[in-house]
Design a protein around this motif. Sequence first.
Motif: not given
Length: 252
Positions: A1-2, A22-23, A31-33, A35, A51, A53
């Motif tokens: 999680m970010d 949520v991506h 991927d969360k990256s 976002e 955010a 995964n």
Amino acid sequence: MDIYSRDVSAEADSDRAAIVLVHGGGWFRGDKSKEVSLATKLVDAGYIVFAPNYREAPEHTFPASKEDVLTAAQWALASDRAFDRTKLAFFGGSAGGNLVVEASIATGRPAVSWSGMFDLLAIVEQTDDLPATPTTQDLNAMKSADINQTGRNDAFLRWTILDEVGGDRSLLTKASTARHASPTGGPVFLANSLGEFVPVSDARAMQAALAEVGVASTLQLIPGTHHAEGYTEAAIGPSLAFLHDVFSAVRA
């Protein structure tokens, strides 16, 4: 999680709302990256953003992704991050748009869904004359806002849905969000382009299902073929206004 956050003061931070972002990616990529841009807009609007995964198909099929989004929300609520625990919402596009409405139904929290897919059984049945065909786009190399921007691609949409249930059509009813709307679900903001990847009839079906059980929703229909984060500039203002209104009601 970010986690995206801009701390202001102890009092202001404890009063802010939180977003679980949520991506997308058709439940099989993403991927969360990716976002960062949307998360930054939400932080600029005063939110703390989580955010996560989540497990993806085909290795992990329905309901694994939904379970992971709910786990992420539970983690955020149990964390030591400063925000008002009565003010948490879900926000996502495409497959993420599906997952956030699922989370809203499960928790009673608000959701903002851009180009979510909701009546998966109906989409598959309506495309039974087509092969299920994966995309030729290099999704890993593309920005979220550039994916699926050229309009309908029913063979690929069919493929993503069948991939999410591992080819098991018996799971499609349970996986069809529009078929289990609940009166205890949270209010929902829906956005969809008129000529995009996800048929606009699906967003309308979701809104009708919510209305049937007495859950408030807003549907923004956007001209053109843009999908999810591709229409960010058109949808971000109305989406933020929706969140402001639902969280103001919590304070009242």
